[in-house]
Write an enzyme that holds these catalytic residues in place. Structure first.
Site, PDB file in Angstrom:
ATOM      1  N   CYS A 117      -7.233  -1.708   7.173  1.00  0.00           N
ATOM      2  CA  CYS A 117      -8.552  -1.076   7.130  1.00  0.00           C
ATOM      3  C   CYS A 117      -9.613  -2.007   6.571  1.00  0.00           C
ATOM      4  CB  CYS A 117      -8.491   0.199   6.289  1.00  0.00           C
ATOM      5  SG  CYS A 117     -10.086   1.028   6.136  1.00  0.00           S
ATOM      6  N   CYS A 136       0.831  -1.206   0.000  1.00  0.00           N
ATOM      7  CA  CYS A 136       0.000   0.000   0.000  1.00  0.00           C
ATOM      8  C   CYS A 136       0.864   1.255   0.000  1.00  0.00           C
ATOM      9  CB  CYS A 136      -0.934   0.000   1.201  1.00  0.00           C
ATOM     10  SG  CYS A 136      -1.970   1.475   1.323  1.00  0.00           S
TER      11      CYS A 136
END
Length: 370
Positions: free
Chosen positions: A201, A103
């Protein structure tokens, strides 16, 4: 590394205290600061576990107090294509990936950076605990450990390249978390006492197995010990990782007598995942030989300076927050490298990152193959 006076700096505002203090510090230094809230996961996909709506409200409140603009940008499509798809492929292959590493390289310091540059930014900044500097001898940018050893995040940033580092500021690199919290309270930031986010998340607070089951599904098979004794049944190799102790469903089974680093009441640990036979191998005792290794091979290497370091003695981490482990690297390239450790390492896990350090400087790393 500090920015030159009055640069346009775009800050990734997550709603947390670290990015909030980052924006405040840059504003105090006289820079033109713009906040961007990155939405990396669609709410419809997470069943309400990922609180992006609440986080944006917190980020907007911080922006209002500091006196900067904030923009809400959706990178969910990029995230699914560049990060989540690879995350699933790795688990299906029996490995344990680290999506935070990917990410950072693909979203926070690529998609976000590109967007910021389109807005006219000269630099981007995040709330990571790390540092960046330009080496005066080589002219290359270096990634440094954060000053707070408990919060240093260079491990997650080891895939960044020269373009990304040359445009990046880490204002928290020289601070400790306690100092950041204290500063947030002193200046009255509304999220000063907000709990740090944990985990990924898109998984949120739900059990990991519950989440993964939605995308991969069960594939039951035998659980066997190191002698081939069947102890039970697993629900799918993807749901387990090396060194795992909880959730095996065999806690009531005990070996007869002490054996290989574990006595009759020693806990069980996942030691191997054998894809060919769909067998989960477990061993008893934290220091069982199957859990210890002196060497590893890594692939898909990324080197921050653009070239592999020379053979020699370095330090390495095979998981986040691990103490630096002394090692020797005989040779390395863009394809991969091999490390030999001075002491045995516990549960070195394929799919995780092996990150190399020379003192305080992060050199890069690769994906552990075995």
């Amino acid at each position: 590394m500090t920015a030159s006076p009055k640069q346009r700096v775009v800050v990734g505002l997550s709603g947390g205290v670290d990015s909030a203090v980052t924006a405040y510090l840059l504003r105090q230094q006289g820079h033109e600061v713009v906040g961007i809230f990155m939405k990396n996961w669609e709410d419809d996909d997470d069943g309400g576990y990922c609180p992006s709506g609440t986080d944006f409200v917190d980020a907007a409140a911080v922006a209002d107090v500091i006196g900067i603009e904030i923009e809400h940008v959706n990178f969910a499509a990029d995230y699914k294509e560049r990060v989540f798809a690879e995350f699933l492929r790795e688990y299906q292959a029996g490995r344990t990936p680290n999506p935070d590493v990917l990410c950072n390289a693909e979203i926070k310091f690529k998609a976000f950076l590109d967007h910021a540059l389109r807005l006219g930014a000269e630099k981007i900044a995040t709330g990571h605990y790390a540092g960046v500097r330009r080496n005066p001898a080589s002219g290359r940018f270096e990634l440094l450990k954060g000053a707070d050893p408990a919060k240093d995040q260079s491990y997650f940033l080891h895939r960044l390249d020269q373009r990304q580092l040359s445009r990046t500021l880490f204002p928290l690199g020289a601070l400790r978390k306690t100092e950041v919290r204290r500063l947030a309270e002193d200046i009255g930031l509304p999220n000063a006492r907000k709990k740090d986010s944990t985990g990924i998340c898109f998984i949120g607070e739900r059990p990991f197995r519950e989440f993964l089951n939605r995308y991969i599904g069960p594939a039951p098979g035998p659980i066997e010990d190191d002698r081939g004794r069947v102890l039970g049944q697993h629900s799918g190799l993807s749901f387990y990782t090396l060194g795992q102790r909880q959730g095996l469903g065999i806690g009531g089974l005990k070996e007869q007598g002490a054996q290989r680093g574990g006595g009759a009441h020693a806990p069980w640990f996942v030691a191997r995942k054998e894809l060919a036979t769909n067998t989960l191998r477990v061993v008893q005792g934290h220091d069982h030989p199957w859990l210890l290794s002196r060497a590893l091979e890594a692939q898909d290497a990324r080197w921050i300076c653009g070239a592999a370091p020379a053979p020699g003695r370095y330090a390495a981490k095979t998981r986040y927050r691990q103490q630096d482990a002394s090692c020797t690297m005989a040779s390395a390239g863009q394809a991969g490298f091999r490390l030999h450790f001075s002491e045995e390492q516990w549960a070195v896990t394929p799919g995780q990152s092996a990150v190399l350090y020379d003192g305080n400087v992060c050199l890069g790393g690769g994906v552990i193959a075995g």
